[in-house]
Design a protein around this motif. Structure first.
Motif, PDB file in Angstrom:
ATOM      1  N   LEU A  72       0.811  -1.214   0.110  1.00 38.91           N
ATOM      2  CA  LEU A  72      -0.060   0.113  -0.085  1.00 38.91           C
ATOM      3  C   LEU A  72       0.911   1.190  -0.057  1.00 38.91           C
ATOM      4  O   LEU A  72       0.271   2.194   0.401  1.00 38.91           O
ATOM      5  CB  LEU A  72      -0.992  -0.056   1.380  1.00 38.91           C
ATOM      6  N   SER A  73       2.190   1.148  -0.443  1.00 37.79           N
ATOM      7  CA  SER A  73       3.052   2.363  -0.461  1.00 37.79           C
ATOM      8  C   SER A  73       2.561   3.432  -1.599  1.00 37.79           C
ATOM      9  O   SER A  73       1.728   3.237  -2.342  1.00 37.79           O
ATOM     10  CB  SER A  73       4.295   1.805  -0.884  1.00 37.79           C
ATOM     11  N   CYS A  74       2.967   4.680  -1.074  1.00 40.63           N
ATOM     12  CA  CYS A  74       2.661   5.849  -2.212  1.00 40.63           C
ATOM     13  C   CYS A  74       1.139   6.047  -2.227  1.00 40.63           C
ATOM     14  O   CYS A  74       0.616   6.338  -3.310  1.00 40.63           O
ATOM     15  CB  CYS A  74       3.185   5.658  -3.412  1.00 40.63           C
ATOM     16  N   ASN A  75       0.410   5.878  -1.157  1.00 43.82           N
ATOM     17  CA  ASN A  75      -0.679   6.522  -1.132  1.00 43.82           C
ATOM     18  C   ASN A  75      -1.095   7.607  -0.162  1.00 43.82           C
ATOM     19  O   ASN A  75      -0.283   8.294   0.030  1.00 43.82           O
ATOM     20  CB  ASN A  75      -1.725   5.147  -0.564  1.00 43.82           C
ATOM     21  N   GLU A  76      -2.355   7.678   0.440  1.00 42.60           N
ATOM     22  CA  GLU A  76      -2.578   8.733   1.315  1.00 42.60           C
ATOM     23  C   GLU A  76      -3.080   8.254   2.476  1.00 42.60           C
ATOM     24  O   GLU A  76      -4.210   8.653   3.166  1.00 42.60           O
ATOM     25  CB  GLU A  76      -3.604   9.509   0.607  1.00 42.60           C
ATOM     26  N   LEU A  77      -2.803   7.042   2.996  1.00 42.35           N
ATOM     27  CA  LEU A  77      -3.214   6.431   4.166  1.00 42.35           C
ATOM     28  C   LEU A  77      -2.998   7.428   5.349  1.00 42.35           C
ATOM     29  O   LEU A  77      -1.876   8.108   5.707  1.00 42.35           O
ATOM     30  CB  LEU A  77      -2.606   5.289   4.376  1.00 42.35           C
ATOM     31  N   THR A  78      -3.889   7.629   6.391  1.00 42.48           N
ATOM     32  CA  THR A  78      -3.670   8.110   7.790  1.00 42.48           C
ATOM     33  C   THR A  78      -3.698   7.317   8.937  1.00 42.48           C
ATOM     34  O   THR A  78      -3.121   7.663   9.765  1.00 42.48           O
ATOM     35  CB  THR A  78      -4.729   9.412   7.790  1.00 42.48           C
ATOM     36  N   GLU A  79      -4.374   6.454   8.816  1.00 44.74           N
ATOM     37  CA  GLU A  79      -4.641   5.342   9.962  1.00 44.74           C
ATOM     38  C   GLU A  79      -4.918   3.982   9.583  1.00 44.74           C
ATOM     39  O   GLU A  79      -5.196   3.839   8.426  1.00 44.74           O
ATOM     40  CB  GLU A  79      -5.451   6.047  10.830  1.00 44.74           C
ATOM     41  N   ILE A  80      -4.596   3.146  10.458  1.00 44.40           N
ATOM     42  CA  ILE A  80      -4.859   1.679  10.258  1.00 44.40           C
ATOM     43  C   ILE A  80      -6.008   1.125  11.105  1.00 44.40           C
ATOM     44  O   ILE A  80      -5.455   1.326  12.492  1.00 44.40           O
ATOM     45  CB  ILE A  80      -3.492   0.882  10.122  1.00 44.40           C
ATOM     46  N   LEU A  81      -6.847   0.541  10.873  1.00 40.46           N
ATOM     47  CA  LEU A  81      -7.735  -0.248  11.855  1.00 40.46           C
ATOM     48  C   LEU A  81      -7.347  -1.559  12.007  1.00 40.46           C
ATOM     49  O   LEU A  81      -7.425  -2.246  11.005  1.00 40.46           O
ATOM     50  CB  LEU A  81      -9.188  -0.083  11.402  1.00 40.46           C
ATOM     51  N   MET A  82      -6.689  -1.882  13.090  1.00 38.08           N
ATOM     52  CA  MET A  82      -6.081  -3.150  13.298  1.00 38.08           C
ATOM     53  C   MET A  82      -7.162  -4.250  13.886  1.00 38.08           C
ATOM     54  O   MET A  82      -7.968  -3.932  14.494  1.00 38.08           O
ATOM     55  CB  MET A  82      -5.076  -3.077  14.289  1.00 38.08           C
ATOM     56  N   ASN A 106       1.092  10.938   5.471  1.00 33.18           N
ATOM     57  CA  ASN A 106       0.267  11.521   6.753  1.00 33.18           C
ATOM     58  C   ASN A 106      -0.098  10.107   7.597  1.00 33.18           C
ATOM     59  O   ASN A 106      -0.866  10.358   8.659  1.00 33.18           O
ATOM     60  CB  ASN A 106      -0.969  12.025   6.097  1.00 33.18           C
ATOM     61  N   LEU A 107       0.568   9.033   7.243  1.00 33.18           N
ATOM     62  CA  LEU A 107       0.353   7.958   8.131  1.00 33.18           C
ATOM     63  C   LEU A 107       1.037   7.837   9.647  1.00 33.18           C
ATOM     64  O   LEU A 107       2.414   8.186   9.361  1.00 33.18           O
ATOM     65  CB  LEU A 107       0.647   6.779   7.364  1.00 33.18           C
ATOM     66  N   VAL A 108       0.612   7.894  10.628  1.00 26.40           N
ATOM     67  CA  VAL A 108       1.018   7.993  11.934  1.00 26.40           C
ATOM     68  C   VAL A 108       0.667   6.548  12.612  1.00 26.40           C
ATOM     69  O   VAL A 108      -0.370   6.232  12.809  1.00 26.40           O
ATOM     70  CB  VAL A 108       0.401   9.100  12.857  1.00 26.40           C
ATOM     71  N   LEU A 109       1.831   5.850  13.021  1.00 28.84           N
ATOM     72  CA  LEU A 109       1.325   4.518  13.766  1.00 28.84           C
ATOM     73  C   LEU A 109       1.773   4.558  15.137  1.00 28.84           C
ATOM     74  O   LEU A 109       3.136   5.073  15.549  1.00 28.84           O
ATOM     75  CB  LEU A 109       2.215   3.511  12.956  1.00 28.84           C
ATOM     76  N   ASP A 110       0.693   4.453  15.849  1.00 28.56           N
ATOM     77  CA  ASP A 110       1.141   4.276  17.506  1.00 28.56           C
ATOM     78  C   ASP A 110       1.958   3.099  17.775  1.00 28.56           C
ATOM     79  O   ASP A 110       2.378   1.893  16.807  1.00 28.56           O
ATOM     80  CB  ASP A 110      -0.135   4.442  18.261  1.00 28.56           C
ATOM     81  N   HIS A 111       2.503   3.052  18.990  1.00 25.81           N
ATOM     82  CA  HIS A 111       3.431   2.109  19.430  1.00 25.81           C
ATOM     83  C   HIS A 111       2.549   0.542  19.329  1.00 25.81           C
ATOM     84  O   HIS A 111       3.234  -0.311  19.205  1.00 25.81           O
ATOM     85  CB  HIS A 111       3.746   2.276  21.040  1.00 25.81           C
ATOM     86  N   LYS A 112       1.323   0.709  19.691  1.00 23.88           N
ATOM     87  CA  LYS A 112       0.837  -0.524  19.558  1.00 23.88           C
ATOM     88  C   LYS A 112       0.505  -1.174  18.540  1.00 23.88           C
ATOM     89  O   LYS A 112       0.969  -2.564  18.561  1.00 23.88           O
ATOM     90  CB  LYS A 112      -0.833  -0.455  20.573  1.00 23.88           C
ATOM     91  N   THR A 113       0.241  -0.338  17.381  1.00 17.65           N
ATOM     92  CA  THR A 113       0.342  -0.798  15.874  1.00 17.65           C
ATOM     93  C   THR A 113       1.805  -1.347  15.649  1.00 17.65           C
ATOM     94  O   THR A 113       1.820  -2.521  15.094  1.00 17.65           O
ATOM     95  CB  THR A 113      -0.197   0.032  15.168  1.00 17.65           C
ATOM     96  N   LEU A 114       2.548  -0.762  15.887  1.00 13.00           N
ATOM     97  CA  LEU A 114       4.131  -1.210  15.431  1.00 13.00           C
ATOM     98  C   LEU A 114       4.463  -2.248  16.306  1.00 13.00           C
ATOM     99  O   LEU A 114       5.112  -3.208  15.633  1.00 13.00           O
ATOM    100  CB  LEU A 114       4.823  -0.125  15.870  1.00 13.00           C
ATOM    101  N   GLU A 115       3.899  -2.440  17.517  1.00 10.95           N
ATOM    102  CA  GLU A 115       4.162  -3.680  18.278  1.00 10.95           C
ATOM    103  C   GLU A 115       3.428  -4.848  17.746  1.00 10.95           C
ATOM    104  O   GLU A 115       4.187  -5.928  17.435  1.00 10.95           O
ATOM    105  CB  GLU A 115       3.718  -3.559  19.548  1.00 10.95           C
TER     106      GLU A 115
END
Length: 1406
Positions: free
Chosen positions: A798-808, A826-835
């Motif tokens: 999903l690279s080079c898009n306009e993602l802002t968040e991810i629903l995990m 514009n994508l920001v990943l919190d620590h929980k998502t990265l974990e």
């Protein structure tokens, strides 16, 4: 049970003894590693002369000696070689300095004792003294560091030691060295053949202990227990004969060798009777009543039995394992290949039932080790290939039972006349020797059916082949044939198959010859033919003539079944009569303008390849063929396909890279068996329907539609293909993919919708339960699709898009291996998502900038993006190296490493090449030298892994030419293998690399042939690789070398970008197509993704990798002045001069690209800001006091054209960054238009400016400088207060008289951390933006609001009409004052740095 009486046998096999491995793990190729503090002690020893049969007696070398430095080093299995810096001590280094013919070799193995130092004479190869290191270890040292010269012989090194000297290459076979060989000269010759040319560097490399992974010396022959067990097992054990207990147990010598169990009649004696028990087809069983007891039985009803009790369980297992292999055979086969044998074990001759003996890859000698071959009376098959034989074994001619003999890959020059005695010989393989003729006695072999003469030195077909009436196959590939005489072929009526590829055949001589009716297979690949007429060969069934220069080909079609004519220049192909049996026809990569008419009438044709031609249309009859199953017509000039189709059995249809606007309306209705359709790179705007009714009969499974003009209207048609597994619709005009349509493609496994305008992926994708690959990069997707619920998902891009968040989801699918989210700014990943994502094998996200002293980051002269995609094997075997900022200076390094089928070598190169390059740059600045050495040293550092595995590599290094500082940036490219790099210059491709493959490099092909490599029919060296130069694969030396091709070019303003790619990329994309594909893509990451996606859509099923480097080295960034006149530079304002007076020493501040930048707080005045910004022009100079007066400037240089003179300061580019914790600048509002040169992310405002040089003026004088009617006016006046040292005059609209005065104590500038901490440093160049569209750094700093804490923010957008200019009425006055004032260099600063003969000249163009 046979009883054989033999004479007294010596312990040449050492029976039950197992010599310990002289180098521990040497059998695995692991060299001992020293401790970091390995000590070397040297003391004299007394002479102990004694004869040495292996290397000559000591009397022969009386008085000679060598210096031996013995080190006690602990073994470390985790390290493959000695450290570079710990290999040599001061004494060794001093020795090397004396003469380039000197050196040192590391000898592994037993302890060696040298001659006494009191020798009265010394040979040229010996050293001045003979010294030995006393061992503190009871076990003796493992490594001897011997100082010697290129004249030192093996005899001198082996004197006083009973062990011979052995040589091992690449962790493979170990051979005994001859007494007159010179080990150091062999080492130096080896390094020279690798690619080292400088004798001094060869000497240095020869002293590297980690070289032992490629070449290693041993005292004594090392071997492993496993190898010894396979050759011979021996010991004294309790033995009982027979199945009953009538016989008593007694201790006897027991030997297992070949196919027999040998039991002596007397304990520990090898004289008298020897009982031989044949085990082929017999049994070996465990006796449970006794511990560690085995029962050996021979085959047959009259078979004998022996019981043997072993001393230990390991001993018992070894005998059981080896005996089980023997009894499992149904014929007497003994495999002793790859054991470094010099002669046959004596006990092997007891195995008289041996029929097949494999001695491949040893060091057998015809006059010694093979002199007793005639003792095998039942031998039928003998393999002696790769034994370095120089003469034909005479004893071989006495084995009349032989039916198959393989003597390939030796150095045999003549065949003896006695070869005629082998009347039963059927297969005789002599490939890879030095034969030029054959004896006439060979004609006696009337049962010979196959004769292999490939890769010899024949210039004509041997006449003896005409009388070998039973021979049906003749292989003469890789010889020196220049003419093919058809009369010769006509006389050999018994020959059916002929292999004549890789010769130098230029013509075919017909003569008065009738039809040839016996040859069915003819291979003429890789010759020099321009036209070929084989119409006289009426029986030809299979013909290969690829990679010639054929323009006309004429054949007989009576029996023709397969024809391969690819990669020629064919314009005419004539076959008569009609080839009714033709099944496979390959006409690819020729110059055909139409499909030959007779092709449509070939009733049995199943596969037709006419790709890469000039064909404009396909005949309708061709598509209506009832037999054609696979049609490849890509890369032609087709504008349309036949509209009227009949039912066709076509299964694979490839018409990519044509000019098709539409497909036939009834294509899917008539081609019901169609499984794969590739119409990528056309002009399609619509797709034909799949059926007339709701029920579809389509069998289509793979559909490639990339690179067309398809819109959303085409999506409903896809639902008519319910069996679709692979769908590629990248780079079309899709804006949406209806959810209802996607839900019907339930069998979909791979979906690629990249490069469209999609804003979302349908939620119904969850219905595609079999989906394992989703690639949707380079769209406008803002919502993360619901793909993490799919049970078989493996790859998501999903690279080079306009993602802002991810629903995990709560849990990730266990199958997910790769997730690519890079390029979503514009994508920001919190620590929980990265974990949660941390458990994925490969996760790609944008690396957030790390706060440093230089927020502006790396320079923008270049930027890169890269992409790697795995093929169907789902194993990524390539790595990418991409460093925009490499080293301390303004340099960049990019590389691609392709391991083909191994991942270890590319990863090792990715980690080590950069460090090696840094080291080599410290030794040499010559492009060809440091790049070549980088590859060769990286090749060495691969160690044991590089012995069997290898990798292609391409490396690009961008830097300034250190010998010419006034030059542009230079690009140095080096490559091995088939990875390539292409430069886009003015829109045209410029290849910079060389492909080292057998098919594309004639020079490399000739080199490999001269070195007697075997090139298999798939064009691979020894059947391993098609590349002739690789990093690694050391066991293929000298055929495969690591020396790279190096090319250096100066970068210009016309250079737009670089493309680095592996073999797969360039096999599917031409240079021009790759350039055109990414030229208009603004993001290098998206460009690299596009290249890889196109490659996969064009039919690539292997790994593909690409690096795209955008270059911004243009004349738009130039602000040079010569004699006060600015050089023409489109789009850039003329430079402006600034005068700053300050009696304090002025300090240097860095440009942003140097990695260090200053932070400006609320208490810093704008004057300090302006002064510090102006100071970025200095280059590696100490602080200098400026005296009164100004120096007229005759020349000013920018960073693109720096002056080569040390007395002229270089202009430096900089980018100033203003940070704020508050988002009060108004630039993050969607309603405001952004200003070029101002970059804001909501919390930080970056202002990019071009910082040139300021002219300084000491207090007390008034100086005015100006640029033109546009620009910045800066004045110095005596009326200013002492603390006021800078005035900025700004004209804003009609108000041209307003002045802004900035106060700052001069002493504060001295205390600036950004200025004082960076004195004397050399700073890199920064980025440049068009100045007419940029903020002015002085203006921004002046208007910035002051705060008591934190950072200050630059103001919001100024009025677009605002501009800083010099009033016209002051222009002449400014020029006059500039001529009157000079500022000489202070004496104090002249003493501090004698390099500068005039005052520092600073200027800026704002």
């Amino acid at each position: 049970m046979a009883e054989v009486t033999s004479p007294a046998m010596e312990a040449e096999a050492e029976a039950g003894k197992r010599a310990p491995c002289a180098a521990g793990l040497a059998n695995e190729g692991i060299a001992p590693a020293p401790g970091p503090d390995a000590a070397v002690t040297v003391e004299p020893v007394s002479p102990q002369p004694k004869p040495d049969p292996g290397c000559g007696s000591s009397s022969a070398v009386a008085g000679r000696g060598v210096r031996v430095l013995k080190r006690n080093m602990k073994r470390n299995a985790s390290r493959s070689c000695l450290g570079k810096k710990s290999s040599l001590g001061a004494r060794e280094k001093e020795w090397l300095k004396g003469d380039i013919r000197r050196g040192c070799i590391c000898i592994h193995g037993k302890e060696m004792v040298s001659l006494n130092a009191s020798s009265s004479t010394s040979s040229p190869g010996a050293l001045l003294s003979s010294l030995s290191c006393s061992s503190s270890s009871s076990s003796g040292p493992d490594l001897q560091l011997v100082l010697c010269s290129t004249e030192t012989t093996t005899t001198e090194l082996c004197t006083q030691d009973k062990d011979d000297l052995y040589l091992q290459l690449h962790g493979d076979l170990i051979r005994r060295m001859n007494p007159d060989e010179r080990p150091l000269q062999i080492l130096y010759d080896y390094l020279a053949r690798l690619g080292f040319q400088d004798p001094v560097r060869i000497q240095e490399e020869g002293a590297m202990a980690d070289l032992s992974c490629m070449i290693r010396y041993f005292h004594g022959k090392p071997s492993s227990i496993e190898q010894l067990d396979r050759i011979l097992l021996s010991g004294v054990f309790n033995v009982r004969k027979g199945k009953t207990q009538l016989h008593k147990w007694s201790e006897r010598q027991v030997i297992l060798c070949g196919t027999c169990l040998i039991v002596s009649s007397v304990k520990e004696c090898q004289m008298g009777k020897m009982h031989v028990l044949p085990l082929t087809g017999g049994k070996v069983e465990e006796v449970k009543r006794r511990q560690y007891c085995l029962m050996f039985s021979s085959a047959g009803q009259q078979g004998q039995t022996y019981h043997v009790i072993f001393d230990s369980y390991p001993e018992y297992l070894r005998w059981l394992r080896q005996a089980s292999k023997v009894v499992s055979q149904r014929i007497g086969t003994v495999d002793l290949s790859c054991y470094s044998l010099e002669e046959l074990p004596e006990y092997l001759f007891f195995s008289q039932d041996i029929t097949h003996l494999n001695l491949r890859h040893n060091f057998m000698q015809a006059d010694a080790g093979l002199c007793n071959l005639n003792r095998f009376t039942q031998l039928k098959s003998l393999n002696l290939s790769n034994n370095k034989l120089t003469t034909f074994p005479a004893s071989l001619c006495e084995i009349s039972t032989l039916t198959e003999v393989n003597l390939s890959c030796n150095r045999i020059q003549n065949i003896p006349e006695e070869i005629g005695n082998l009347q039963n010989l059927q297969t005789f393989i002599l490939d890879g020797n030095c034969l030029q003729s054959l004896p006439s006695e060979l004609g006696n072999l009337q049962q010979l059916t196959h004769l292999g003469l490939s890769f010899n030195d024949f210039k004509v077909i041997p006449s003896v082949c005409e009388i070998l009436t039973a021979m049906d196959k003749l292989s003469m590939a890789g010889n020196h044939l220049q003419t093919l005489v058809m009369e010769t072929l006509g006389r050999m009526t018994h020959i059916k198959q002929m292999d004549l590829r890789l010769n130098s055949i230029r013509s075919v001589v017909m003569g008065n010859l009738e039809a040839i009716n016996h040859i069915t297979y003819l291979d003429l690949r890789d010759n020099l033919l321009t036209d070929l007429d084989l119409s006289v060969i009426a029986s030809i069934e299979h013909l290969h003539c690829e990679r010639n220069s054929l323009t006309i080909l004429t054949l007989s079609g009576f029996s023709l079944r397969t024809l391969y004519v690819g990669s020629n220049q064919l314009t005419t192909l004539s076959i008569y009569p009609l080839p009714g049996q033709l099944v496979h026809l390959d006409l690819s990569r020729n110059r055909l303008e139409s499909v030959p008419d007779w092709v449509c009438d070939a009733k049995k044709l199943e596969l037709l390849d006419v790709s890469h031609n000039l064909i404009t249309e396909l005949p309708m009859r061709l598509l209506c063929s009832l037999s054609l199953q696979k049609l490849l017509a890509g890369h032609n000039h087709l504008q349309s396909l036949p509209s009227h189709l009949e039912h066709t059995p076509l299964e694979v249809f490839d018409v990519q890279h044509n000019q098709l606007n539409e497909l036939p309306e009834f294509l899917f209705l008539k081609a019901l068996n169609l499984r794969c359709l590739n119409v990528s790179a056309n002009n399609l705007e619509s797709l034909p329907p799949s059926s007339d009714t709701e029920d579809s009969l389509s069998m289509l499974q793979e559909l490639y539609l990339t690179g067309n003009n398809l819109t959303d209207k085409c999506v409903p048609v896809l639902t008519g293909h319910p069996r679709l597994r692979v769908l590629h619709m990248a780079y079309n005009r899709l804006q949406s993919f209806p959810a209802s349509k996607l839900s019907k493609l339930e069998l979909l496994e791979e979906l690629n919708l990249s490069g469209n305008k999609l804003k979302a992926v349908p939620t119904t994708i969850t219905n595609c339960k079999r989906l394992h690959t989703l690639i949707v990069h380079s769209n406008s997707i803002a919502v993360f699709p619901e793909i993490l619920h799919l049970p078989e998902i493996k790859l998501v891009d999903l690279s080079c898009n306009e993602l802002t968040e991810i629903l995990m989801p709560e849990t990730l699918p266990a199958t997910l291996q790769e997730l690519d989210l890079a390029g979503n700014t514009n994508l920001v990943l919190d620590h929980k998502t990265l974990e949660i994502f941390s458990h994925i094998t490969t996760l790609k996200i944008d690396q957030k900038p790390v706060p440093t002293s230089d927020p502006a980051g790396a320079p923008t002269f270049w930027s890169h993006g890269y992409s790697e995609m795995a093929g169907h094997r789902n194993k990524l075997c390539l790595s990418v190296l991409a460093l925009d900022s490499f080293g301390d200076n303004l340099e960049a390094l990019y590389g691609v490493f392709d391991g083909d089928r191994n991942v270890e070598i590319p990863r090792l190169l990715q980690c080590t090449v950069g460090d090696v390059l840094v080291e080599e740059l410290q030794q040499s600045n010559v492009d060809s030298v440091y790049m070549t050495h980088t590859f060769l040293v990286s090749h060495r550092k691969l160690g044991m892994v590089g012995q069997k595995l290898g990798s292609s590599a391409v490396l690009c290094h961008i830097r300034r030419d250190p010998s010419d500082q006034s030059s542009y940036f230079t690009l140095t490219v080096a490559n091995v293998g088939n990875s390539q790099v292409v430069l886009c210059r003015d829109g045209q491709p410029l290849p910079l690399s060389k492909v080292f493959s057998l098919e594309q490099c004639v020079e490399e092909l000739e080199r490999v042939k001269q070195q007697k490599a075997i090139i298999t029919e798939d064009n691979k060296v020894n059947g391993v690789t098609c590349c002739t130069r690789l990093l690694g694969c050391t066991y293929l030396f000298p055929w495969v070398l690591p020396r790279p091709h190096v090319h250096t070019i100066s970068l210009t303003a016309q250079d737009e970008f670089l493309i680095l790619g592996n073999k797969t990329l360039w096999e599917n994309l031409s240079y021009a197509e790759a350039i055109e594909a990414v030229r208009n893509v603004p993001d290098p990451l998206a460009a690299a993704k596009k290249l890889c996606t196109l490659t996969q859509s064009y039919g690539c099923h292997d790994n593909v990798g690409a690096v795209v480097v955008y270059l911004s080295i243009g004349e738009d960034n130039c602000t040079c002045e010569v004699h006060g006149v600015p050089l023409p530079s489109p789009g850039v304002f003329a430079p402006v001069n600034m005068l700053v007076k300050d009696s304090a020493h002025y300090s240097v501040t860095p440009s942003s690209s140097s990695g260090i930048a200053s932070e400006f707080n609320s208490e810093m005045s704008a004057s300090e800001v302006s002064s510090e910004v102006g100071s970025t022009a200095s280059d590696e100079q100490p602080a200098i006091s400026l005296e009164t007066g100004a120096v007229p400037r005759s020349e000013r240089r920018c960073s693109l054209h720096p002056s080569s003179s040390t007395s002229v300061f270089q202009r430096q580019l900089s980018s100033a960054t203003f940070s704020s914790n508050h988002s009060d600048n108004g630039l993050d509002s969607d309603d405001d238009q952004p200003v070029e040169g101002v970059i804001s992310n909501g919390s930080k405002l970056e202002v990019e400016v071009d910082i040139h040089c300021f002219q300084f003026k000491a207090p007390g004088n008034s100086t005015v400088s100006q640029a033109r009617d546009e620009g910045l006016f800066v004045s110095m006046s005596e009326d200013d207060s002492p603390g006021t040292y800078l005035k900025v005059q700004r004209q804003n609209g009609m108000n041209s008289g307003s002045l802004s005065t900035i106060n700052k104590e001069g002493s504060d500038l001295k205390k600036s951390s950004s200025a004082s901490n960076l004195q004397g440093k050399k700073f890199s160049n920064g980025s440049v933006v068009p100045l007419e569209k940029s903020h002015n750094i002085i203006e921004v700093a002046t208007e910035a609001p002051k705060k008591k804490c934190g950072y200050f923010a630059a103001p919001a957008q100024p009025d677009p009409d605002d501009q800083l200019i010099v009033p016209p009425d002051l222009e002449e006055e400014v020029k006059e004052q500039m001529k009157q004032h000079q500022d000489p260099v202070s004496e104090a600063e002249s003493e501090r740095d004698n390099r500068f003969t005039q005052q520092e000249v600073y200027d800026t163009a704002l």
